[in-house]
Design an enzyme around this catalytic site. Structure first.
Site, PDB file in Angstrom:
ATOM      1  N   PRO A 149       0.817  -1.213   0.000  1.00  0.00           N
ATOM      2  CA  PRO A 149       0.000   0.000   0.000  1.00  0.00           C
ATOM      3  C   PRO A 149       0.849   1.261   0.000  1.00  0.00           C
ATOM      4  CG  PRO A 149       0.272  -0.725   2.236  1.00  0.00           C
ATOM      5  CD  PRO A 149       1.126  -1.653   1.377  1.00  0.00           C
ATOM      6  N   ASN A 151       0.033   3.978   2.212  1.00  0.00           N
ATOM      7  CA  ASN A 151      -0.067   4.737   3.458  1.00  0.00           C
ATOM      8  C   ASN A 151       1.078   4.441   4.420  1.00  0.00           C
ATOM      9  OD1 ASN A 151      -1.183   2.135   3.716  1.00  0.00           O
ATOM     10  ND2 ASN A 151      -2.424   2.743   5.466  1.00  0.00           N
ATOM     11  N   GLU A 177       1.469   2.416  -6.764  1.00  0.00           N
ATOM     12  CA  GLU A 177       1.853   3.368  -7.792  1.00  0.00           C
ATOM     13  C   GLU A 177       2.114   4.763  -7.222  1.00  0.00           C
ATOM     14  OE1 GLU A 177      -2.680   2.822  -8.010  1.00  0.00           O
ATOM     15  OE2 GLU A 177      -0.888   1.611  -7.650  1.00  0.00           O
ATOM     16  N   GLY A 207      -2.873  -1.100 -11.784  1.00  0.00           N
ATOM     17  CA  GLY A 207      -3.662  -2.292 -11.538  1.00  0.00           C
ATOM     18  C   GLY A 207      -3.333  -3.442 -12.463  1.00  0.00           C
ATOM     19  N   GLU A 247      -4.854  -8.221   3.756  1.00  0.00           N
ATOM     20  CA  GLU A 247      -5.097  -7.285   4.849  1.00  0.00           C
ATOM     21  C   GLU A 247      -5.822  -6.105   4.238  1.00  0.00           C
ATOM     22  OE1 GLU A 247      -5.103  -4.198   6.946  1.00  0.00           O
ATOM     23  OE2 GLU A 247      -2.932  -4.119   6.676  1.00  0.00           O
ATOM     24  N   GLY A 249      -9.553  -3.356   4.552  1.00  0.00           N
ATOM     25  CA  GLY A 249      -9.962  -2.151   5.258  1.00  0.00           C
ATOM     26  C   GLY A 249     -10.403  -2.384   6.687  1.00  0.00           C
ATOM     27  N   CYS A 281      -5.004   1.815   8.308  1.00  0.00           N
ATOM     28  CA  CYS A 281      -6.038   0.782   8.246  1.00  0.00           C
ATOM     29  C   CYS A 281      -6.556   0.426   9.628  1.00  0.00           C
ATOM     30  CB  CYS A 281      -5.509  -0.465   7.533  1.00  0.00           C
ATOM     31  SG  CYS A 281      -4.053  -1.197   8.326  1.00  0.00           S
ATOM     32  N   GLU A 324     -12.052  13.509  -1.804  1.00  0.00           N
ATOM     33  CA  GLU A 324     -13.481  13.526  -2.089  1.00  0.00           C
ATOM     34  C   GLU A 324     -14.233  12.524  -1.222  1.00  0.00           C
ATOM     35  OE1 GLU A 324     -16.973  14.770  -3.270  1.00  0.00           O
ATOM     36  OE2 GLU A 324     -15.073  15.750  -3.772  1.00  0.00           O
TER      37      GLU A 324
END
Length: 503
Positions: A149, A151, A177, A207, A247, A249, A281, A324
């Site tokens: 991920p 984050n 990415e 993807g 793993e 959300g 998460c 958003e």
């Protein structure tokens, strides 16, 4: 089935050949990399397959030598890697260094404990098979694919990479990415230690690249990301019956009981909700607070939230599309009667810490993963009500409980993979604990003994030491053997049956 991705692409021909990663704080291009197509991914997996026997053949001690050297490189250059993390994610340097240090701790634990957890050991054969000698060991699977991920682009993928390597597998790693430079830095550091074998490789892209890794024939695929994408990973891997660990959300809650230390609970809730701009998460997104301490808790939490400064205490949203999502959740909560006691304004990627109260349980801010610096707070009349509301979520990753007397009792009743009592998030930093969730939060575990076994396959071996006193596994078995077998089972287990009948 193609996995989704949302990052800018540089087009040099009719088809995109390269892509850029951006500094989310400045908007500047940080790095440009080629997009690895299906052929490139397949070639990487084949190289990993060629190196797999060599890496497995080193044994735990031989592999440990290289992993320890890699760990030393990471430790010596921790600040350098933290600089790259800051540049690609926007998180403060101190938070980046904290993340790197936690990853190093996990690498050390996996290296040290791999032999004890996975190595060959004797197990009991039982009285019936006392003439057999039984052993079990956990062998490498071969090639492991890891999709990481954005984050926590060091700590989270290392929870799979380190354990997979320590278990004797080779790894093909696809970073997000949004953080390809971080992934490249990690792999390059490993290549400094081991340049001559393709034990750890990187593939980069969107993807389509991730989808190619899922269907490339790897022996296991580890994914960390959203539940929505996790389901696509699972479907793609199903085409080749590739096992997965996912793993996904979370929508974690903190339960604050009537006897909780309110100051510490509010401090922990603020950290759990707003650290890394809520892009965690296992971040705290819901609070269920006993009515006896509700007002004090809310006051303290709002005070804490107002002191948190976007751009100082945490960075911007790393993924622009998340802005958003957060705006939608806040607007929906307010439209349904909720109130933002602080924050609530979403004007750009630096989103202020937001405390929402009076939000209905069917609002998006309660039901869906927000992944931003927000928290909803609800008053409850009992710990049991807080437990029921927590468990009503389709997610079940982590959780937290604050109570002086009943913390463990409450924690045991919460439906989640992990719970911290009088703390938040700390289970992620304890290498010996398995990490993962239930429900929509994922499949399988990383970290700890379970994490090592996740990347290995059990091998059982039985060796006969002497002829059986009662040979029942032969066509020579007759009525006498059948009678003796029945008597043996009755002797061994019949008393328990008689006891149960009396009950």
């Amino acid at each position: 089935m193609t996995l989704t991705a949302d990052a800018p692409v540089t087009t040099t021909d009719e088809q995109p050949k390269t892509f850029d990663s951006y500094n989310p704080t400045t908007g500047d291009v940080y790095a440009t990399y080629p997009i690895d197509d299906a052929a490139a991914v397949q070639a990487a997996v084949e190289r990993a397959r060629e190196a797999a026997d060599w890496w497995a053949g080193l044994g735990f001690k031989g592999r440990g030598k290289y992993l320890d050297q890699w760990r030393a490189v990471l430790a010596r250059r921790m600040n350098q890697l933290a600089d790259v993390v800051y540049a690609e994610t926007g998180k403060p340097h101190g938070d980046a260094a904290l993340e790197v240090g936690m990853a190093i701790e996990h690498l050390a634990w996996a290296t040290k404990h791999a032999k004890k957890v996975l190595g060959k050991r004797h197990v009991s054969s039982g009285l019936v098979m006392v003439n057999q000698r039984a052993t079990v060991e956990y062998l490498p699977r071969g090639v492991v694919g890891v999709i990481g991920p954005w984050n926590y682009p060091v700590f989270t993928p290392m929870g799979s990479i380190a354990y997979a390597l320590a278990a004797g597998n080779t790894v093909v790693f696809k970073p997000s990415e949004f953080s390809p430079a971080i992934g490249t830095w990690l792999v390059d550091a490993f290549h400094e230690v081991l340049p001559d074998h393709d034990v750890l490789q990187i593939v980069r892209g969107f993807g389509e690249t991730g989808n190619a890794l899922c269907t490339s024939g790897v022996d296991k695929l580890a994914f960390t990301g959203s539940t929505r994408t996790g389901k696509k990973v699972l479907a793609a891997c199903a085409e080749t019956l590739t096992p997965v660990v996912i793993e996904a959300g979370g929508k974690d809650s903190i339960i604050v009981d009537a006897d909780a230390d309110v100051d510490k609970a509010a401090e922990a809730a603020a950290w759990g909700a707003f650290w890394n701009a809520g892009q965690t998460c296992i971040g705290i997104e819901r609070a269920y607070v006993h009515e006896k301490v509700y007002d004090r808790f809310v006051d303290k939490l709002v005070e804490r939230a107002k002191a948190v400064q976007p751009g100082v205490n945490y960075g911007p949203m790393t993924m622009p599309a998340q802005v958003e999502v957060i705006r939608k959740h806040i607007d929906d909560a307010i439209a349904r009667g909720g109130k933002a006691l602080t924050g609530g304004e979403v004007t750009d990627g630096f989103i202020p810490a937001t405390v929402l109260v009076d939000v209905p349980e069917d609002a998006l801010a309660v039901t869906d993963e927000t992944f931003g610096p927000t928290i909803t707070v609800r008053k409850v009349t009992s710990a049991q009500e807080a437990i029921d509301l927590t468990n009503a979520s389709e997610y079940g990753l982590g959780s937290a409980v604050f109570s002086k007397k009943n913390g463990t009792w409450i924690a045991d009743k919460v439906r989640s993979g992990m719970t911290a009592v009088n703390a938040v998030l700390v289970y992620a930093a304890i290498p010996s604990l398995p990490f993962g969730g239930v429900g929509q939060s994922g499949i399988g575990r990383i970290h700890g003994e379970d994490g090592l076994r996740e990347f290995a396959q059990p091998k059982s071996v039985v060796k006969q030491l002497m002829p059986a006193a009662l040979n029942v596994t032969s066509f020579d078995r007759g009525p006498t053997e059948d009678k003796l077998w029945g008597s043996l089972i009755l002797t061994l287990h019949g008393r328990a049956n008689q006891f149960l009948k009396k009950q």
